[in-house]
Motif scaffolding. Sequence first.
Motif, PDB file in Angstrom:
ATOM      1  N   ASN A 136       0.819  -1.212   0.000  1.00 28.82           N
ATOM      2  CA  ASN A 136       0.000   0.000   0.000  1.00 28.82           C
ATOM      3  C   ASN A 136       0.850   1.258   0.000  1.00 28.82           C
ATOM      4  OD1 ASN A 136      -3.184  -0.348   0.448  1.00 28.82           O
ATOM      5  ND2 ASN A 136      -2.137  -2.068   1.387  1.00 28.82           N
ATOM      6  N   THR A 137       1.920   1.264   0.786  1.00 31.11           N
ATOM      7  CA  THR A 137       2.801   2.434   0.817  1.00 31.11           C
ATOM      8  C   THR A 137       3.476   2.635  -0.531  1.00 31.11           C
ATOM      9  OG1 THR A 137       3.213   2.059   3.176  1.00 31.11           O
ATOM     10  CG2 THR A 137       4.703   3.538   2.018  1.00 31.11           C
ATOM     11  N   PRO A 173      -2.419   8.405   2.852  1.00 32.73           N
ATOM     12  CA  PRO A 173      -3.687   7.657   2.927  1.00 32.73           C
ATOM     13  C   PRO A 173      -3.515   6.181   2.613  1.00 32.73           C
ATOM     14  CG  PRO A 173      -3.983   9.716   1.728  1.00 32.73           C
ATOM     15  CD  PRO A 173      -2.509   9.524   1.901  1.00 32.73           C
ATOM     16  N   HIS A 174      -2.656   5.859   1.660  1.00 30.42           N
ATOM     17  CA  HIS A 174      -2.407   4.461   1.310  1.00 30.42           C
ATOM     18  C   HIS A 174      -1.718   3.732   2.467  1.00 30.42           C
ATOM     19  CE1 HIS A 174      -3.317   4.873  -3.062  1.00 30.42           C
ATOM     20  NE2 HIS A 174      -3.003   6.135  -2.810  1.00 30.42           N
ATOM     21  N   PHE A 176      -1.986   4.387   5.673  1.00 35.71           N
ATOM     22  CA  PHE A 176      -2.960   4.122   6.738  1.00 35.71           C
ATOM     23  C   PHE A 176      -3.949   3.025   6.333  1.00 35.71           C
ATOM     24  CE2 PHE A 176      -1.664   8.287   8.482  1.00 35.71           C
ATOM     25  CZ  PHE A 176      -1.533   7.925   9.820  1.00 35.71           C
ATOM     26  N   SER A 177      -4.272   2.933   5.053  1.00 33.81           N
ATOM     27  CA  SER A 177      -5.132   1.839   4.597  1.00 33.81           C
ATOM     28  C   SER A 177      -4.447   0.499   4.833  1.00 33.81           C
ATOM     29  CB  SER A 177      -5.465   2.004   3.119  1.00 33.81           C
ATOM     30  OG  SER A 177      -6.237   3.165   2.893  1.00 33.81           O
ATOM     31  N   GLY A 178      -3.162   0.431   4.508  1.00 27.71           N
ATOM     32  CA  GLY A 178      -2.407  -0.794   4.761  1.00 27.71           C
ATOM     33  C   GLY A 178      -2.255  -1.086   6.235  1.00 27.71           C
ATOM     34  N   LYS A 180      -4.349  -0.264   8.626  1.00 28.88           N
ATOM     35  CA  LYS A 180      -5.627  -0.737   9.176  1.00 28.88           C
ATOM     36  C   LYS A 180      -5.805  -2.231   8.922  1.00 28.88           C
ATOM     37  CE  LYS A 180      -7.969   2.726   7.319  1.00 28.88           C
ATOM     38  NZ  LYS A 180      -9.098   3.612   6.906  1.00 28.88           N
ATOM     39  N   VAL A 181      -5.348  -2.688   7.781  1.00 28.28           N
ATOM     40  CA  VAL A 181      -5.386  -4.130   7.503  1.00 28.28           C
ATOM     41  C   VAL A 181      -4.365  -4.854   8.374  1.00 28.28           C
ATOM     42  CG1 VAL A 181      -5.053  -5.901   5.745  1.00 28.28           C
ATOM     43  CG2 VAL A 181      -6.183  -3.757   5.147  1.00 28.28           C
ATOM     44  N   VAL A 237      -7.621   4.406  12.936  1.00 26.60           N
ATOM     45  CA  VAL A 237      -8.568   5.326  12.301  1.00 26.60           C
ATOM     46  C   VAL A 237      -8.472   6.706  12.946  1.00 26.60           C
ATOM     47  CG1 VAL A 237     -11.023   5.824  11.940  1.00 26.60           C
ATOM     48  CG2 VAL A 237     -10.154   3.510  11.570  1.00 26.60           C
ATOM     49  N   GLU A 240      -5.349   8.351  11.761  1.00 30.70           N
ATOM     50  CA  GLU A 240      -5.513   8.779  10.371  1.00 30.70           C
ATOM     51  C   GLU A 240      -6.260  10.103  10.287  1.00 30.70           C
ATOM     52  OE1 GLU A 240      -7.105   6.851   6.167  1.00 30.70           O
ATOM     53  OE2 GLU A 240      -7.995   6.234   8.073  1.00 30.70           O
ATOM     54  N   THR A 249     -13.033  12.806   4.507  1.00 32.55           N
ATOM     55  CA  THR A 249     -13.465  11.425   4.729  1.00 32.55           C
ATOM     56  C   THR A 249     -14.940  11.416   5.076  1.00 32.55           C
ATOM     57  OG1 THR A 249     -12.811  11.584   7.045  1.00 32.55           O
ATOM     58  CG2 THR A 249     -11.204  10.675   5.513  1.00 32.55           C
TER      59      THR A 249
END
Length: 250
Positions: A136-137, A173-174, A176-178, A180-181, A237, A240, A249
């Motif tokens: 994601n990063t 943002p990418h 933080f998406s990674g 969160k997973v 979250v 983020e 968001t």
Amino acid sequence: MSFLKKYAAASLLVSCFLLIWEVGAGLIDLGFILPAPTDIVRKLWELKGPLFVNHLPSTLLIIFIGLFLSIVFGVGLAVWMSVSKMVERTFYPIIIASQTIPIIALAPIFVLWFGYSIWSKVVVTVLITFFPITVNTYDGLCSTSKEYRDLLLTMGASKKDLFFKLQVPASAPHFFSGLKVAVTLSVIGAAIGEWIGAQAGLGYFSRRMMTQFDGAGVFAPIVLLSAVGIILFIFVVYLEKRTLKWRKTK
């Protein structure tokens, strides 16, 4: 009030599921196979001492060390791949291939290598959480707008300026998406490592209760593991939203 409205459907669905579970467990009446939710809560309260004092800290230590190593090496490798095509061609296929190997099959090998120390569990956690953070990063670093890049270059921006003022904000943002997973997967990684070989931890405690045919005792640490994953996800979250205030968001 807005919070209740937002998650009313999810709360209703979970409540219905727990009610069906409670009734079904009562009809089956085999607590060592399918304990009722109320029995699990009761057992969690009875075991709160050893679970929270002895086993939860051990699991949290594995999770935090694994996540820290995944963030440091994952972000570092993502930055390295974004600036070097040769590095990207070398490591990216290996990262993808690593996800095709069942981690649970490798966990016993790590126990042979590292013994019952914390590091066998940390390695399992890193292997599970490293992929989403790195990929994601890297995707975020490569997603910068060509128009913005050309604009900054015409204004005399250096490579350092392009990285910190364009690529880093675009990749945040990418990342933080990674993350969160990764935080939810870290709980799974720690539990798998403890289940295969450990002397403490929530996964170890659940396996020990299984050998005693204590159904509620098996589920109690699992519920606690789920709560840890949810809390970590909510914390990410929150970070983020605090970090990316400029981002709109829902």
